[in-house]
Scaffold this motif. Structure first.
Motif, PDB file in Angstrom:
ATOM      1  N   LEU A   1     -42.579  -5.444 -22.156  1.00  0.00           N
ATOM      2  CA  LEU A   1     -42.023  -5.129 -20.771  1.00  0.00           C
ATOM      3  C   LEU A   1     -42.676  -5.845 -19.465  1.00  0.00           C
ATOM      4  N   THR A   2     -44.054  -5.917 -19.642  1.00  0.00           N
ATOM      5  CA  THR A   2     -44.597  -6.696 -18.431  1.00  0.00           C
ATOM      6  C   THR A   2     -44.016  -7.941 -18.238  1.00  0.00           C
TER       7      THR A   2
ATOM      8  N   ALA B   1     -40.519  -7.876 -16.615  1.00  0.00           N
ATOM      9  CA  ALA B   1     -40.413  -7.649 -15.686  1.00  0.00           C
ATOM     10  C   ALA B   1     -40.987  -8.943 -14.550  1.00  0.00           C
TER      11      ALA B   1
ATOM     12  N   HIS C   1     -39.307  -8.407 -10.677  1.00  0.00           N
ATOM     13  CA  HIS C   1     -39.524  -6.958 -10.431  1.00  0.00           C
ATOM     14  C   HIS C   1     -41.013  -6.644 -10.005  1.00  0.00           C
TER      15      HIS C   1
ATOM     16  N   ARG D   1     -42.657  -3.961  -9.617  1.00  0.00           N
ATOM     17  CA  ARG D   1     -43.293  -3.160 -10.720  1.00  0.00           C
ATOM     18  C   ARG D   1     -42.402  -3.074 -11.995  1.00  0.00           C
ATOM     19  N   VAL D   2     -43.203  -2.835 -13.019  1.00  0.00           N
ATOM     20  CA  VAL D   2     -42.856  -2.710 -14.473  1.00  0.00           C
ATOM     21  C   VAL D   2     -41.750  -1.509 -14.400  1.00  0.00           C
ATOM     22  N   SER D   3     -42.215  -0.521 -13.632  1.00  0.00           N
ATOM     23  CA  SER D   3     -41.368   1.027 -13.875  1.00  0.00           C
ATOM     24  C   SER D   3     -39.754   0.451 -13.153  1.00  0.00           C
ATOM     25  N   THR D   4     -39.814  -0.377 -12.354  1.00  0.00           N
ATOM     26  CA  THR D   4     -38.388  -0.938 -12.012  1.00  0.00           C
ATOM     27  C   THR D   4     -37.580  -1.284 -13.041  1.00  0.00           C
ATOM     28  N   THR D   5     -38.207  -2.128 -13.828  1.00  0.00           N
ATOM     29  CA  THR D   5     -37.168  -2.848 -15.046  1.00  0.00           C
ATOM     30  C   THR D   5     -37.050  -1.573 -16.151  1.00  0.00           C
ATOM     31  N   SER D   6     -38.057  -0.841 -16.369  1.00  0.00           N
ATOM     32  CA  SER D   6     -38.014   0.424 -17.215  1.00  0.00           C
ATOM     33  C   SER D   6     -36.952   1.498 -16.834  1.00  0.00           C
ATOM     34  N   ASP D   7     -36.980   1.624 -15.420  1.00  0.00           N
ATOM     35  CA  ASP D   7     -35.807   2.486 -14.955  1.00  0.00           C
ATOM     36  C   ASP D   7     -34.550   1.993 -15.260  1.00  0.00           C
TER      37      ASP D   7
ATOM     38  N   SER E   1     -33.799   1.372 -19.193  1.00  0.00           N
ATOM     39  CA  SER E   1     -34.302   2.479 -20.201  1.00  0.00           C
ATOM     40  C   SER E   1     -33.645   2.651 -21.405  1.00  0.00           C
TER      41      SER E   1
END
Length: 471
Positions: free
Chosen positions: A426-427, A430, A435, A437-443, A446
């Motif tokens: 995922l890193t 992203a 992106h 932040r990786v959280s942007t991709t995961s959100d 998902s």
């Protein structure tokens, strides 16, 4: 600075107002006081607001008398519409042109519903009522196609298409689409009917339907409202931001609907692209499919961003278009993380090399008239393209295929979901997507991450408990 305090006397409530400031020549502190008696019918909150205004005016008078300067007095009678214009001006100075353009449209909505209210009189109830009405509003969609008698009317008029364009301002391309039976806009339909001297309904089939606005469109209006009241709070024009979620409901957040191609559809698009005869469109859309770049990032690519030896592509800028900005312009990428270098596949490198040969031939053919912008994707004489052009190329290509009607951004979603499905960390996904932040991709993705996680669990189970053994 003006301050005030409330006192209760036999005659009623009074407010002591005090002003302190420095005298410029002597640097001596000057202190001036006055007393204000509110009307009996005022509530405590109304009295405090009125006293704040009077205190500011008193400070202004004293400063002007002793120093010649004038203090900035907040306008407590400012309307929501006037405050929205002030916010919009701040957006124009501090943010992107695209954000400013969106702001113009959202402010129009806000003014239409609550623009006439004094901002200090707006309550959470008023804003909630505004939001509820906004959610129920529908937009009118017109489907307009030509009737068979249009050709007859054009024949009676007796002008060529060139003459219609030059003498009457009729867009030739739109006229061609009209005669092909395609849907056109109301503005063009009315203009053509006016030129021919007939009613619009005589030469066009007009179907009117109502459609709910996109949730994101309404969300932008609500966010802008919150920003406007936040600005008013910082300027102490209101006690609190009544447009925030602490006071009003924004409605249920819709589930993000991502349109993308599955692996088989992506393979089919790749086959269509490889056989496509327009090398410029072919290359641009292959870049979108194989890199996941945003539309503006593709439009902003320059030849110096391509390293053919190391097989890398660098995103350094974004190509944009805005009527307000006067046409095509360049800006920095969307976020700091959007500036990135990614590895590109062997097949894309070969396509880019082939395209470079064609590009250099075009530059040589145009000679001195060529505009040397160094952009990969240009108009026929070298000027940077409008990013919307790439979307038009994709639509044209899809119209002759069995693939679903998707947007250029769907190719970005396709690229990212295929990486996730293939087990790319995922890193890495992203980073390639730009992106921050990786959280942007995961959100955003998902659902696909969950699907890949389930597939990974099944793969591990197959290692230790083969399917034959399970059967």
């Amino acid at each position: 600075m003006a301050t005030f305090r409330k006192r209760k006397l036999k005659i009623g409530v009074v407010y002591d107002i005090q002003v302190k400031f420095k005298e410029p020549n002597t640097n001596q502190t000057i202190v001036k006081t006055t007393v204000w008696h509110p009307e009996n019918k005022m509530t405590d909150r109304q009295a405090e607001r009125e006293c704040a205004l009077i205190a500011q005016k008193f400070e202004n008078e004293m400063r002007q008398l002793y120093t010649g300067s004038v203090a900035d007095i907040p306008d407590y009678n400012i309307t929501v519409g006037q405050m929205a214009d002030k916010w919009l001006e701040r957006v124009r100075k501090d943010f992107s042109i695209a954000y400013y353009e969106r702001g113009i449209k959202t402010v129009e909505w806000i003014k239409r519903y609550i623009g006439g209210y004094k901002i200090r009189e707006v309550t959470p109830y008023i804003i909630q009522n505004f939001y509820d009405k906004l959610d129920r509003e529908k937009r009118v969609i017109y489907t307009i196609t030509a009737k068979p008698c249009l050709r007859e009317e054009l024949g009676k008029f007796g002008h060529t298409r060139k003459e219609l364009s030059k003498a009457y301002g009729v867009n030739v391309a739109s006229l061609v689409f009209t005669l092909q039976g395609k849907n056109i806009g109301m503005e063009f339909a009315k203009h053509l009917a006016s030129v021919l001297g007939v009613k619009t309904e005589k030469i066009f089939n007009i179907q009117k339907t109502e459609q709910a606005y996109a949730v994101e469109t309404l969300a932008k209006v609500k966010r802008a409202t919150r920003c406007i009241f936040g600005m008013a709070k910082r300027q102490r024009l209101v006690d609190d931001n009544y447009a925030s979620a602490d006071y009003v409901s924004y409605g249920k957040k819709p589930q993000r609907n991502i349109k993308y191609l599955d692996d088989e559809q992506a393979k089919e698009l790749f086959r269509v692209l490889m056989d496509y005869d327009d090398i410029r469109a072919k290359t641009a859309i292959l870049v979108a499919l194989l890199t996941g770049l945003r539309r503006g990032e593709i439009a902003g690519l320059e030849w110096k961003d391509i390293d053919f030896e190391r097989h890398t592509l660098t995103v350094n800028r974004t190509g944009c278009y805005s009527k307000i900005a006067g046409g095509i312009f360049t800006k920095e990428p969307k976020t700091e993380g959007s500036i990135r270098k990614i590895t590109i596949s062997e097949i894309l490198v070969e396509i880019l090399k082939e395209y470079k040969i064609w590009y250099d031939e075009q530059r040589a053919n145009w000679g001195d008239r060529w505009v040397d912008s160094d952009r990969l994707f240009v108009q026929e004489y070298g000027k940077p393209i409008n990013p919307e052009t790439i979307h038009y190329w994709l639509k044209k290509m899809l119209s002759n295929s069995r693939l679903p009607d998707i947007t250029l951004h769907s190719l970005r979603h396709t690229n990212i979901t295929l990486q996730i499905a293939a087990g790319v960390p995922l890193t890495t996904v992203a980073g390639r997507a730009g992106h921050s932040r990786v959280s942007t991709t995961s959100d955003i993705y998902s659902h696909f991450i969950k699907t890949s996680d389930e597939a990974a669990a099944e793969a591990l189970e197959d290692i230790f408990v083969p399917r034959v053994a399970k059967g």
